[in-house]
Motif scaffolding. Structure first.
Motif, mmCIF file in Angstrom:
data_model
loop_
_atom_site.group_PDB
_atom_site.id
_atom_site.type_symbol
_atom_site.label_atom_id
_atom_site.label_comp_id
_atom_site.label_asym_id
_atom_site.label_seq_id
_atom_site.Cartn_x
_atom_site.Cartn_y
_atom_site.Cartn_z
ATOM 1 N N TYR A 1 1.081 -0.943 0.074
ATOM 2 C CA TYR A 1 -0.046 -0.180 0.277
ATOM 3 C C TYR A 1 0.814 1.285 0.109
ATOM 4 O O TYR A 1 0.315 2.363 -0.014
ATOM 5 N N ALA A 2 2.194 1.227 -0.105
ATOM 6 C CA ALA A 2 2.966 2.241 -0.121
ATOM 7 C C ALA A 2 3.327 2.825 -1.441
ATOM 8 O O ALA A 2 3.367 1.989 -2.456
ATOM 9 N N ILE A 3 3.466 4.081 -1.515
ATOM 10 C CA ILE A 3 3.727 4.842 -2.835
ATOM 11 C C ILE A 3 4.975 5.539 -2.706
ATOM 12 O O ILE A 3 5.110 6.357 -1.773
ATOM 13 N N LYS A 4 5.800 5.343 -3.816
ATOM 14 C CA LYS A 4 7.121 6.087 -3.754
ATOM 15 C C LYS A 4 7.214 7.479 -4.501
ATOM 16 O O LYS A 4 6.699 7.365 -5.403
ATOM 17 N N ILE A 5 7.738 8.460 -3.863
ATOM 18 C CA ILE A 5 7.616 9.806 -4.559
ATOM 19 C C ILE A 5 9.062 10.262 -4.938
ATOM 20 O O ILE A 5 9.871 10.201 -3.678
ATOM 21 N N THR A 6 9.656 10.149 -5.879
ATOM 22 C CA THR A 6 11.009 10.532 -6.335
ATOM 23 C C THR A 6 11.168 11.741 -7.008
ATOM 24 O O THR A 6 10.607 11.916 -7.979
ATOM 25 N N ALA A 7 11.901 12.501 -6.453
ATOM 26 C CA ALA A 7 12.066 14.025 -6.990
ATOM 27 C C ALA A 7 13.320 13.918 -7.400
ATOM 28 O O ALA A 7 14.334 13.759 -6.682
ATOM 29 N N GLU A 8 13.855 14.791 -8.583
ATOM 30 C CA GLU A 8 15.406 15.144 -9.044
ATOM 31 C C GLU A 8 15.370 16.733 -9.034
ATOM 32 O O GLU A 8 14.427 17.549 -9.564
ATOM 33 N N SER A 9 16.390 17.087 -8.885
ATOM 34 C CA SER A 9 16.793 18.391 -9.008
ATOM 35 C C SER A 9 18.338 18.428 -8.768
ATOM 36 O O SER A 9 19.063 17.674 -8.406
ATOM 37 N N ARG A 10 18.677 19.714 -9.482
ATOM 38 C CA ARG A 10 20.066 19.837 -9.376
ATOM 39 C C ARG A 10 20.650 20.532 -8.089
ATOM 40 O O ARG A 10 21.727 20.348 -7.740
ATOM 41 N N ASP A 11 19.686 20.841 -7.120
ATOM 42 C CA ASP A 11 19.932 21.062 -5.850
ATOM 43 C C ASP A 11 19.578 19.955 -4.965
ATOM 44 O O ASP A 11 18.284 19.572 -4.953
ATOM 45 N N PRO A 12 20.474 19.338 -4.200
ATOM 46 C CA PRO A 12 19.908 18.164 -3.401
ATOM 47 C C PRO A 12 19.064 18.697 -2.292
ATOM 48 O O PRO A 12 17.755 17.811 -1.861
ATOM 49 N N GLU A 13 18.974 19.832 -1.845
ATOM 50 C CA GLU A 13 18.017 20.303 -0.606
ATOM 51 C C GLU A 13 16.528 20.447 -1.428
ATOM 52 O O GLU A 13 15.402 20.110 -1.004
ATOM 53 N N MET A 14 16.613 20.873 -2.586
ATOM 54 C CA MET A 14 15.152 21.158 -3.529
ATOM 55 C C MET A 14 14.742 20.026 -3.800
ATOM 56 O O MET A 14 13.441 19.563 -3.731
ATOM 57 N N ALA A 15 15.697 18.530 -4.102
ATOM 58 C CA ALA A 15 15.030 17.258 -4.485
ATOM 59 C C ALA A 15 14.215 16.786 -3.067
ATOM 60 O O ALA A 15 13.185 16.234 -3.159
ATOM 61 N N ALA A 16 14.759 17.056 -2.143
ATOM 62 C CA ALA A 16 14.179 16.492 -0.563
ATOM 63 C C ALA A 16 12.938 17.307 -0.533
ATOM 64 O O ALA A 16 11.975 16.711 -0.247
ATOM 65 N N ARG A 17 13.005 18.695 -0.807
ATOM 66 C CA ARG A 17 11.849 19.595 -0.364
ATOM 67 C C ARG A 17 10.486 19.106 -1.419
ATOM 68 O O ARG A 17 9.476 19.059 -1.188
ATOM 69 N N LEU A 18 10.950 18.789 -2.579
ATOM 70 C CA LEU A 18 10.021 18.516 -3.405
ATOM 71 C C LEU A 18 9.093 17.403 -3.243
ATOM 72 O O LEU A 18 8.044 17.111 -3.365
ATOM 73 N N ALA A 19 10.089 16.201 -2.931
ATOM 74 C CA ALA A 19 9.355 14.883 -2.670
ATOM 75 C C ALA A 19 8.680 15.138 -1.297
ATOM 76 O O ALA A 19 7.136 14.621 -1.433
ATOM 77 N N ASN A 20 9.023 15.774 -0.089
ATOM 78 C CA ASN A 20 8.314 16.024 0.786
ATOM 79 C C ASN A 20 6.883 16.991 0.714
ATOM 80 O O ASN A 20 5.924 16.656 1.011
ATOM 81 N N ALA A 21 7.303 17.815 -0.390
ATOM 82 C CA ALA A 21 6.089 18.943 -0.541
ATOM 83 C C ALA A 21 4.930 17.939 -1.327
ATOM 84 O O ALA A 21 3.917 18.112 -1.215
ATOM 85 N N PHE A 22 5.394 16.956 -2.213
ATOM 86 C CA PHE A 22 4.174 16.017 -2.855
ATOM 87 C C PHE A 22 3.668 15.235 -1.974
ATOM 88 O O PHE A 22 2.261 15.062 -1.930
ATOM 89 N N ALA A 23 4.509 14.649 -1.308
ATOM 90 C CA ALA A 23 3.830 14.000 -0.134
ATOM 91 C C ALA A 23 2.747 14.708 0.892
ATOM 92 O O ALA A 23 1.647 14.236 1.118
#
Length: 735
Positions: A171-193
Motif C-alpha cells: 500500500y506504499a507509494i514512492k515519490i522520487t524527485a530530481e533536482s540540481r539542488d539536493p535540498e530542493m530534491a528533498a523539498r519537492l518529494a516531501n512537498a508532494f507527499a
C-alpha cells in the motif's frame, strides 16, 4: 582500385572459400602497428566523454513514501454519504495517478514558489534567438510571455522531475524527485507527499460540507438575522452618503488624492517661479536673456541665430572684398537690425510665456486648496453619521459571530471524528541526498572506455582503407601482378650519421648489413634465375616517379656485383637530371653516353672507374634531350651489343617512367627490368600505371624491388618475404 581493394586481407573474408574466416594473426598485426593511433583515438574519446561528464550539471534524487490507510473507523456511520479509500490494487494505482496529477503539481509549485526558480521556470533563462532578432518588430513574439504560459511551462518541468510509483504490491507509494539542488530534491518529494495528504483531507472537508444541509433549520434563522443586519448597515450608509473606497470613506479618499495632486502642483509652481525669478534677476541686473534655458531650447531662436550668423559671415566677406563703404553693406546692416529685433521679440514672448505659466500654476494650487477645504468640511458632517453606522455594524458583527459559532458547533458535534482522520500518511520523509544520480561517473567511464575502443578500431579501419601504399609481398603480387625480388631496409639519417657513411656507399662501408644483403638477394635473382625471363646481362632499373631509390639501387647493385667478382658497367640513362653522373663528374672529361651513341668518341674515352669498387661507370656529360631520340635509334642498340662483349652485368639507370618517354625505349632495349617501388609511399595507382607502361612495351619485367622499408614497422604487416628475418636473425648482420 575500389575501396574494397584497399582493405587489408586480414579484414576480408573469401566468400567462395568455405573454410575462410577472420585472420586473427593478421588482425593482431594490424592492431600492433596501429597501436599508437588506437591509443590516441581511445584516449581522446575517453577524455571527451569524461570532460562532458564533468561538465554536466549533477542531478540529485530524493524519495518520500506515502502509505494508504487500510484500517477503517466506524465512530460515526456516514458510509452512506461518503466512503473511504478501499486499498485494493486499482485504488492504489488510482492514487498514484492523483499524486502525479497536474493539479497537485500546481499546488506544490505555488507552495514552493517554483515560478521564481530558473531550474523549473524556463522563461527566466530563455533569451531571444538571433533569428528572431532579424524579424521585423511587429513579427517578433511578445516581449513578456503570458502568466498562463509561464505557469504551464513550470508545471511541465516540475512533472518531468517527479516520478511516482507503487512500491511492489504494498500500500506504499514512492515519490522520487530530481533536482540540481539536493535540498530542493528533498523539498519537492516531501512537498508532494504533504500536499497529497492535505489534499485528501481537503477532499473530505469538501464532501462533508455537503452533509451540513440537514442543519438548515438551525442555521437559517441566524443567517436571516445576519442578512437583515447587514442590509441595515448598507442602507444607512447609502442614505447618509457614507460611501467607502478601499476601506475608508469616499471623502477621505478624495482628500488623499487631492493632497497628492496638490504636492505635484506646488512642485511645478516652485519650479516655474524659480525660472521666472531667474529671468527677473537678469533683467534687474541688465544682463542678456540669451542664456536662460527656455531661450536656448527655443528652435525659433536657434533658427534666427543661424540667420544672424550667416548675415555676419556675408558682411565680413563683402568688407574683405570691397571695403566697408560698399553699397551692399547697408542692406545687410538693415537686415541684421531687423533680425535682432525679431530675436528680441521672440525672447520677450518666451519671458511672457514663463509669467503666464506661473500664473496658471498658482491658480491650480489655489483651486486644489479650496477643494480640500470643502471636502474636509463635508467630512466633519459625515463623522457625526458614523456613530449610528458603527452601532449598526456592531449589531451585524454579533449576529455574524452567533451564526458562525452555531454552524461550527453543529459540524463538530456530528462529523468531528471522521474529519480528524486522513486516508493516507507519510511513512518516510525524503532526506537530502549526498551523491548525484546523474551523471553516473562509473557508467560513463565504462561507456567512455567502450566508445574509445570502438573509435580506436574505427580509426584503424579508416587508416587501413586510406593507406594506399604497397607494403608487403602479398600487396605487390595482388596489386601489380609481379613478384617481390627483395625488400631494401630504410637508411635513416641517424643510422647514416652513426656509420659515417652515405646511402650510395653504405654497401661498401657496411657490406654485412641488411641493406647490402637485400642487393645481394637482387644479384642472386639476376644470376641464378631459372629461365630466360630471369637471366640476362642488361638490366634496367626504373621507377614510376622520382624519389623511389632507383639511382641508389643501381649504384648498390653494381657495387655488390663488382664485390662478387662480376665485371659491371653502370650506365646513366637519365640524360636530363644526370643524378648518377654528378657523383662521377670530372672537369677534364667531356665525353659521355650521348657522344658514344652518336659515334663521336670511343667507349674507352668516356668510361669512369669507381674509386670504391671495380665497377665502371658511363656518365652523361650534357643534356641532349632536345636533340632527338637518343635511345630509339641503332646507335643505342649497337652500344649495348658492344658492351655485352666486355661486361658480365650492364645496369641501366633510367629516368622515371611517368615523367620521361626515353625510359620506355631504354627498358625495351634491356634484357630485364627491375621496377623500384618505395615502401608505403608510392601510391598504388602510380605503381599500377608504371606496371601498365612496362606491360605495353617489349621487355621482360623481372619483378619489384621494395625500397626504403622500415623494417620495424614492416613486421606489423605480416611475415611474408625475407624482410622478417632482419629482426629475428640480427646476429647474422653487422649494421
Amino acid at each position: 582500385m575500389t575501396a574494397y581493394s584497399s582493405i587489408p586481407l586480414s579484414l576480408r573474408v573469401n566468400e567462395n572459400d568455405p573454410r575462410a574466416g577472420i585472420d586473427v594473426p593478421g588482425l593482431w598485426r594490424i592492431l600492433r602497428r596501429r597501436l599508437r593511433l588506437f591509443a590516441a583515438a581511445a584516449v581522446l574519446t575517453l577524455a571527451v566523454v569524461m570532460a562532458i561528464t564533468f561538465q554536466l550539471t549533477p542531478i540529485y534524487a530524493s524519495e518520500a513514501r506515502v502509505v494508504l490507510n487500510a484500517r477503517e473507523t466506524q465512530a460515526l456511520d456516514v458510509s452512506a454519504i461518503i466512503a473511504g479509500i478501499s486499498p485494493d490494487a486499482a485504488t492504489v494505482d488510482t492514487e498514484v495517478q492523483l499524486i502525479a496529477s497536474r493539479s497537485l503539481a500546481r499546488k506544490v509549485a505555488d507552495d514552493l514558489n517554483l515560478y521564481a526558480d530558473p531550474e523549473f521556470n524556463p522563461t527566466l533563462t530563455e533569451e531571444e534567438g538571433w533569428l528572431s532578432r532579424l524579424l521585423p518588430e511587429q513579427l517578433r513574439r511578445d516581449e513578456q510571455i503570458s502568466e498562463t504560459v509561464m505557469r504551464e511551462r513550470t508545471l511541465n518541468r516540475l512533472m518531468e522531475a517527479v516520478d511516482v510509483q507503487r512500491a511492489g504490491i504494498t500500500y506504499a507509494i514512492k515519490i522520487t524527485a530530481e533536482s540540481r539542488d539536493p535540498e530542493m530534491a528533498a523539498r519537492l518529494a516531501n512537498a508532494f507527499a504533504e500536499s497529497y495528504v492535505v489534499d485528501t483531507l481537503d477532499q473530505k472537508f469538501d464532501t462533508y460540507e455537503l452533509i451540513s444541509n440537514h442543519l438548515d433549520e438551525a442555521v437559517a434563522e441566524h443567517q436571516e438575522k445576519l442578512r437583515i443586519a447587514e442590509n441595515a448597515v448598507e442602507r444607512y450608509r447609502a442614505d447618509n452618503g457614507l460611501l467607502s473606497a478601499k476601506g475608508s470613506l469616499l471623502a477621505e479618499q478624495q482628500i488623499s488624492d487631492l493632497q497628492a495632486e496638490l504636492i505635484i502642483q506646488e512642485a511645478e509652481l516652485s519650479e516655474r517661479q524659480a525660472k521666472l525669478f531667474g529671468v527677473n534677476r537678469r533683467l534687474s541686473l541688465g544682463a542678456n536673456l540669451d542664456g536662460i534655458s527656455d531661450v536656448l531650447a527655443s528652435p525659433v531662436i536657434g533658427s534666427l541665430r543661424a540667420q544672424q550668423a550667416e548675415l555676419s559671415r556675408r558682411r565680413a566677406d563683402l568688407e574683405n572684398r570691397y571695403g566697408p563703404l560698399h553699397p551692399s553693406l547697408d542692406k545687410l546692416q538693415s537686415e541684421e537690425v531687423e533680425l535682432s529685433a525679431k530675436i528680441d521679440a521672440e525672447i520677450e514672448r518666451i519671458v511672457g510665456s514663463l509669467r503666464n505659466d506661473v500664473d496658471v500654476a498658482r491658480q491650480r494650487v489655489t483651486t486644489l486648496k479650496q477643494s480640500i477645504a470643502d471636502l474636509r468640511n463635508s467630512l466633519t458632517d459625515d463623522n457625526q453619521a458614523l456613530v449610528r453606522l458603527r452601532e449598526l455594524e456592531r449589531i451585524a458583527d454579533v449576529n455574524r459571530r452567533n451564526y458562525e459559532q452555531l454552524l461550527q458547533r453543529s459540524q463538530q458535534a456530528d462529523l468531528f471524528e471522521n474529519l480528524a482522520e486522513a486516508d493516507a500518511r507519510i511513512a518516510d520523509e525524503a532526506f537530502v541526498p549526498t551523491t548525484p544520480v546523474f551523471p553516473n561517473t562509473k557508467i560513463n567511464l565504462a561507456l567512455g572506455l567502450l566508445l574509445g575502443g570502438a573509435m580506436g578500431a574505427f580509426m584503424i579501419v579508416l587508416a587501413e582503407i586510406f593507406d594506399s601504399g604497397l607494403r608487403t609481398e602479398e600487396d605487390i603480387e595482388r596489386q601489380l601482378g609481379t613478384k617481390l625480388i627483395a625488400a631494401v631496409p630504410l637508411l635513416s639519417a641517424a643510422r647514416l650519421k652513426k656509420a659515417g657513411s652515405q646511402a650510395e656507399t653504405y654497401v661498401l662501408d657496411k657490406p654485412l648489413s641488411p641493406f647490402a644483403e637485400s642487393y645481394r638477394t637482387l644479384r642472386s635473382a639476376l644470376v641464378l634465375g631459372s629461365g630466360k625471363a630471369e637471366r640476362g646481362q642488361v638490366v634496367a632499373i626504373t621507377s614510376a616517379v622520382s624519389g623511389e631509390g632507383k639511382t641508389v639501387s643501381a649504384l648498390a647493385l653494381g657495387r655488390i656485383a663488382a664485390m662478387s667478382g662480376d665485371r659491371v658497367l653502370l650506365v646513366d640513362c637519365d640524360i636530363r637530371r644526370r643524378v648518377l653522373s654528378s657523383q662521377f663528374s670530372s672537369d677534364d672529361v667531356t665525353i659521355g653516353l650521348a657522344e658514344i651513341i652518336g659515334g663521336e668518341a670511343l667507349l674507352d674515352e668516356a668510361l669512369v672507374d669507381d674509386d670504391r669498387s671495380d665497377m665502371t661507370v658511363l656518365p652523361v656529360r650534357e643534356d641532349r634531350s632536345g636533340q632527338g631520340d637518343l635511345f630509339s635509334g641503332r646507335g643505342f642498340a649497337a652500344f649495348l651489343e658492344q658492351v655485352r662483349q666486355s661486361y658480365d652485368l650492364i645496369i641501366l639507370d633510367t629516368a622515371p617512367l611517368s615523367a620521361v618517354a626515353d625510359s620506355r625505349a631504354v627498358a625495351s632495349a634491356a634484357d630485364r627490368v627491375v621496377h623500384c617501388v618505395r615502401w608505403k609511399q608510392t601510391p598504388v595507382v602510380v605503381a599500377k600505371n608504371a606496371r601498365k607502361i612496362l606491360g605495353e612495351i617489349d621487355t621482360v619485367l623481372m619483378g619489384t624491388l621494395l625500397t626504403q622499408v622500415d623494417v620495424k614497422a614492416q613486421s606489423g604487416y605480416g611475415y611474408q618475404g625475407s624482410e622478417r628475418y632482419y629482426g629475428q636473425n640480427g646476429r647474422y648482420y653487422a649494421d
